[in-house]
Scaffold this motif. Sequence first.
Motif: not given
Lengths: 159, 518
Positions: B174, B219, B176, B280-281, B300, B260, B217
Amino acid sequence: MSMQAASTQIASRATAIIDEMKALEGPLLPILHEIQEEFGHVPAETLPIIAKALNISNAEVHGVVTFYHDYRNHPAGRHVLKVCRAEACQSMGGDAIAAQISQALGIGFHETTKDNSVTLEPVYCLGLCACAPAAMLDGEVIGRLDADKIEEIVQEVRS
Amino acid sequence: MTVTIYIPRDSGALALGAEKVAKAVAQEIETRGLDAKIVRNGSRGLYWLEPMVEVATDAGRVAYGPVTAKDVASLFDAGLTSGGEHKLSLGDPEKIPFLAKQTRLTFARCGITDPLSLEDYRTHGGLKGLENAIAMTPADVVKQVTDSGLRGRGGAGFPTGIKWKTVLDTTADRKYIVCNADEGDSATFADRMIMEGDPFVLIEGMTIAGIATGATKGFVYIRSEYPHAVATMQKAVEVARKAGVLGVNVMGSPNAFDMEIRVGAGAYVCGEETSLLNSLEGKRGIVRAKPPLPAIQGLFGKPTVINNVISLASVPIVMDRGAQHYKDFGMGRSRGTIPIQIAGNAKHGGLFEAAFGLTLGEIVDEIGGGTVTGRPVKAVQVGGPLGAYFPRSLFDTPFDYEAFAARDGLIGHAGITVFDDTADMLKQARFAMEFCAIESCGKCTPCRIGSTRGVETIDKIAHNIEPEKNLALVTDLCNTMKFGSLCALGGFTPYPVMSAINHFPEDFRPTPVAQAAE
Ligand SMILES: Cc1cc2nc3c(=O)[nH]c(=O)nc-3n(C[C@H](O)[C@H](O)[C@H](O)COP(=O)(O)O)c2cc1C
Ligand code: SF4
Ligand code: FES
């Protein structure tokens, strides 16, 4: 309502918010924002509920809530006036404007009037630096503050 | 045919009464029974003319400003809907010198289109960069961005393509894309203007970043002081999702990307990238030590591109017109254009996008028109609260990362605050220390404690208590902060403090007792 009933109600409203948001990645800030939106502050009794739901310690949640300037541990006045104290606003006489506002409301920064009508807070830039000095009243932006606009603000918070 | 009247929804315009103007215009349209509609556009960035109302006529757009609600009836009397003459007439907005002199690449559409109309966005060249990126290999997209010479516009000026390459080359389940929209620096509003005035360009830029690096993803971390930007971005993401620009098949391609919007909580330090990731976490916004780089272990613990709004919003034009087109603008190692924000006591305050290389003097005196108070310019602060104060004698400095560094300053996020000759530079130096004390994340002693000591020591100078000794103490303290701080909050606070001391020594000299008592 009895104290206990009030507290149970807070718990159930908080739980509903947490349930709705806890699947987000990094849900803590969004949850705290929502709780503050709902209650006007982050009630102390919600912290252990959040901690339990997110499987983190009470200390962790407490640490986060106290780190950020936005979260309140008690309700603000009916209106919140944020006055920019940063450099671009200073260059346009922002300090004098801030002093005038403080005098007109009869309170200092970080204070709430006795009638609970307004809380005065400093803010460091609203991105209105080409329309300085600037302020925000309950989320509404105000630029080029002067004596007239201060008067309007005072009228509005007193009405 | 229905006439379109544009009234900005930009926060700056709203702060100057645009909402009341819009209501009055709607009222006039109704009572006069006109065939006209209102579009709430972004701002062109000429804030001394806001609220600036524009009308689309057969001969092009015609502007009026600054318009107040009480001017509206007379504007209609003068034939607003057909571009009639009025004392507030500005003519063709693009011929106003402040706009005509700009090179608008990143801000090409801002103030022209309806920010939430994807159709408008496409008509004005939007999504072409993304289409091109989809047709290329990720490595080629990264190469284009690298070749364009684009450097991070958040402050540090790190090459964007190189950051992306690290993320592309790091394997993970993953990844980001994080957009830094914390824009906490005083004098800056470029990020806000883009998010409120052309949100799709940021969405497009982030999506390209996702495709280029294999991230699915994104943010956008927006400061809570920007409620209008938050609302516009949220709506724009919904529109983009519905239209298939975001989702499991971006524009019908096999690439997945969604995003998001997240809101900060009033901490300046959360603009620092690792602090932002912690926030953010869901943690306290404490700065992380580097390495590991966020590109390798970011959000993350996954590989993460973290870029400023303007860096990301400049990618679509690079991918549309090609790296060379972008790179042809600028000077030295500062390529492309930079949205300069002229703020504070400036006659013509606003957003001026131009190729790198204009001198500070050209920007402040010619484009900014000097001060609004009409008094001489004494100093300008460039780069926000961590940026240096420049005196007139350094106005020949060209707007270029290296040139500013050579003069103990920085471009930062390209905000310039103009001060007239009533400014007290001791007070400004004190504020820099005070701000650092308020916003310190608390991790390093020089920043956490030093800033408070700095305020106290400057206060002593102001009160004539052993001024020479205390001035030496502040200088020493600045050195400790500069070299003993983990991030630029503690590390760069010495820039405004020392520049004030070095360039304006007269403001730090002991004042005769009678005067000091005033
Ligand atoms: C105290 C502090 C505040 C910062 N604030 C911001 C900010 O508000 N926006 C931003 O884009 N970068 C900010 N930065 C810079 C970021 O750490 C980082 O360099 C940037 O997000 C990288 O993106 P870029 O390469 O696109 O510029 C800040 C840095 C520090 C030390
Ligand atoms: S310099 Fe200040 S803000 Fe930066 S990490 Fe250290 S204590 Fe935190
Ligand atoms: S400095 Fe006051 S709005 Fe930016």
